[in-house]
Design an enzyme around this catalytic site. Structure first.
Site, mmCIF file in Angstrom:
data_model
loop_
_atom_site.group_PDB
_atom_site.id
_atom_site.type_symbol
_atom_site.label_atom_id
_atom_site.label_comp_id
_atom_site.label_asym_id
_atom_site.label_seq_id
_atom_site.Cartn_x
_atom_site.Cartn_y
_atom_site.Cartn_z
ATOM 1 N N ASP A 127 46.793 32.038 40.686
ATOM 2 C CA ASP A 127 47.254 33.157 41.503
ATOM 3 C C ASP A 127 47.798 32.576 42.817
ATOM 4 O O ASP A 127 47.527 31.419 43.151
ATOM 5 C CB ASP A 127 46.084 34.104 41.759
ATOM 6 N N ASP B 103 41.566 35.294 42.858
ATOM 7 C CA ASP B 103 40.548 35.782 43.785
ATOM 8 C C ASP B 103 40.567 37.289 43.975
ATOM 9 O O ASP B 103 39.658 37.845 44.564
ATOM 10 C CB ASP B 103 40.718 35.121 45.168
ATOM 11 N N ASP C 179 43.337 40.041 39.561
ATOM 12 C CA ASP C 179 43.182 38.842 38.730
ATOM 13 C C ASP C 179 42.045 38.979 37.721
ATOM 14 O O ASP C 179 41.963 38.190 36.768
ATOM 15 C CB ASP C 179 42.894 37.610 39.607
#
Length: 591
Positions: free
Chosen positions: A290, A482, A486
């Site tokens: 990410d 995080d 996600d």
């Protein structure tokens, strides 16, 4: 086991055999049940050998041998299950971001109601710091929301009257009213939670490392036991072969080595939620990252300071930071943090007024100061200022009614990314990708020069899951993230890694690995520890099975009785377990 030995020492052989028999039968029953369940899943493991050895020992009157095998098997199974439970227990603050209630307007008053009681059309009060409980629209005025956990956008976003707001965003501005458009169960945040649950259910269970050699070992064991019985005509020889063949090196050494690796990783700030996770971690071939809060630091930071004539960089920063001490806005806090890091003296501001969505005005050391956007903190005649970096924001400073300069702020790459990817490839990772919900131009700017295989931007949570599933054709996939958005991808990946130091509880709960330190390169330590622990486990298995095969041959030739075989097997167990414990002393180079 102990009770039987006490009775045996008291010359009560019959009582000892009864006690051992009674202790072994429940173990066999539980083992048979587990074997049946495994066969239904299409799995065949080393448990069959253990069940056969204990059953044969009881049938042919070798109760002590059966009891020794039962104790060793139960110990290995308990060790593996206890370690996984202990790791999971640390994460039971399930989805702590989910609001449990909402503040609703009703008949000219405010009332606190359960989240399930909120219906479309209800008018809700969202206070500063609250998570938006349901999807809705801003009812008058404007709202400043932190949507980073949902979309990956690192900077707060302002929504005007009528703007559509997603549940799960956090209000970082003034309180505002929200007109609910959906019930809680149908809102964005609830949908993300459902995606997490579905991904966890559909995730194929990984077979234990011990099972990989089970079919061949089972065939060799049965063939040798049958030959010993046929050649000697003595069934006790077959029992001795089975007892020596009981794969305790597989049952014990593997979980000890892997659990040792988990314990070692925890000392370096990495929580691994089970031995199976560690095994899969060691096999990772693709890493998907990410952006916001993972590849980047996750909050705005000053990239450049551009003072106007008459001010130095430090003077501009000091004036802006002094005034921003009175604001809770994330950008203001970042400016103050930079000034503190440079050890600048910050006088206490006075007469401070904060204008939501625009900036802050007040007095600093007898000077009238404004900090905010160009349309707020400027004399109206400043030349247009353009910055070519996508995703950056400009913060202007006005002093005594005159434009005094501006600062460029952006969400920067983590400092450790410079050597991160080369080290990953050295550890066997073949593909590294970026997956973010942020804009394409911002993602490509961040990824420029990093040598990534691909950059995927503007992804929804379900699109991230699809990317994870697509990449599985290249080998086991690790997903690192995080945010709440996600969480589904973390649950779907072979190994989901959450940035737990500052990440969302949803991502930490869905993940298999949680980084308890706010450093992305902790992933390198986790990979190295997992690979070393796996190697130690294989070494222990190879040594243990080799010694067991030698003992099986001796038992087949009549040199070892069943009880002697059980004791020999226990000596082998001690040796391989001591070797497996070396995983506690792994010292990763990449920490």
């Amino acid at each position: 086991m102990t009770g039987g030995l006490i009775l045996l020492a008291a010359d009560r052989d019959g009582g000892a055999r009864i006690v051992w028999f009674a202790g072994v039968v429940p173990t066999i029953a539980a083992l048979v049940w587990e074997i049946v369940q495994s066969l239904r899943r299409g799995e065949v493991g080393v448990d069959i050998v253990a069940a056969l050895s204990m059953t044969a020992a009881l049938v042919f009157g070798e109760e002590l041998a059966a009891a020794v095998v039962a104790v060793m098997y139960a110990g290995g199974t308990f060790l593996e299950s206890f370690a996984e439970f202990r790791a999971r227990r640390e994460m039971h603050a399930l989805l702590s971001r989910v609001p449990r209630s909402a503040t609703r307007h009703r008949d000219g008053a405010l009332e606190e109601v359960p989240l399930d009681a909120v219906a479309p059309g209800d008018r809700l009060l969202i206070r500063q710091g609250d998570a938006v409980p349901v999807d809705g629209e801003v009812a008058g005025g404007s709202a400043l929301l932190d949507t980073s956990a949902l979309t990956g956008e690192p900077l707060p976003v302002r929504f005007g009257s009528g703007g559509a707001v997603m549940s799960g965003a956090t209000n970082v501005g003034e309180a505002f009213d929200l007109l609910a458009s959906r019930a809680a169960a149908e809102s964005t945040y609830a949908g993300i939670v459902r995606l997490v649950e579905e991904a966890q259910r559909s995730k194929a269970p990984m077979s234990r490392m011990a099972d990989r050699w089970s079919l061949g070992f089972l065939a060799v064991t049965l063939a040798l036991a049958a030959m010993a019985w046929w050649a000697s005509g003595d069934p006790v020889r077959a029992v001795a072969v089975l007892v020596v063949a009981t794969p305790c090196p597989l049952i014990l050494a593997v979980p000890v080595a892997l659990v040792g690796g988990m314990s070692c990783a925890s000392r370096f700030g990495v929580l691994i939620k089970g031995a199976r996770v560690l095994e899969n971690l060691a096999r990772t071939r693709t890493v998907i990252l990410d952006k916001t809060g993972t590849l980047t630091i996750g909050h705005p930071a000053i990239v450049e300071i551009r003072p106007a004539d008459g001010l130095s960089e430090e003077e501009l920063l000091a004036l802006a930071a002094a005034l921003d001490q009175a604001s809770k806005h994330p950008v203001a806090q970042a400016i103050v943090a930079e000034a503190v890091a440079r050890q600048l003296k910050l006088p206490v501001p006075s007469g401070v007024t904060e204008f939501p969505g625009q900036g802050v005005a007040g007095n600093v050391a007898g000077r009238a100061v404004k900090v905010g956007g160009l349309d707020f903190a400027g004399d109206g005649n400043a030349a247009p200022i353009l910055d070519g970096r996508p995703g950056s924001v400009l913060v202007a400073l006005e002093v005594d009614g005159v434009f005094a300069g501006h600062m460029v702020m952006a969400d920067n790459l983590r400092a450790e990314t410079g050597t991160l990817f080369a080290a990953m490839r050295h550890l066997g990772v073949e593909r590294i990708l970026l997956a973010t919900g942020d804009r394409t131009d911002v993602a490509e700017t961040i990824a420029y020069g990093l040598g990534l295989e691909a950059v995927h931007a503007e992804l929804t949570p379900d699109q991230k899951v699809l990317l994870v599933l697509t990449e599985r054709k290249n080998g086991p996939v690790m997903m690192v993230g995080d945010g709440v958005n996600d969480a589904p991808a973390l649950a779907a990946a072979d190994v989901g890694v959450a940035m737990g130091a500052r990440g969302a509880a949803a991502s930490a709960e869905a993940a298999d690995v949680v980084l308890l330190v706010d450093r992305l390169d902790a992933v390198l330590g986790a990979l190295e520890i997992a690979q070393n622990a796996r190697d130690i486990a294989w070494q222990s298995v190879a040594a243990g099975i080799g010694l067991s095969v030698a003992g099986m041959i001796a038992a087949a030739l009549g040199y070892i009785s069943p009880v002697q075989g059980a004791l020999l097997q226990e000596a082998i167990d001690v040796a391989v377990v001591l070797n497996a414990l070396r995983s506690l002393r792994i010292r990763p180079r990449h920490v």
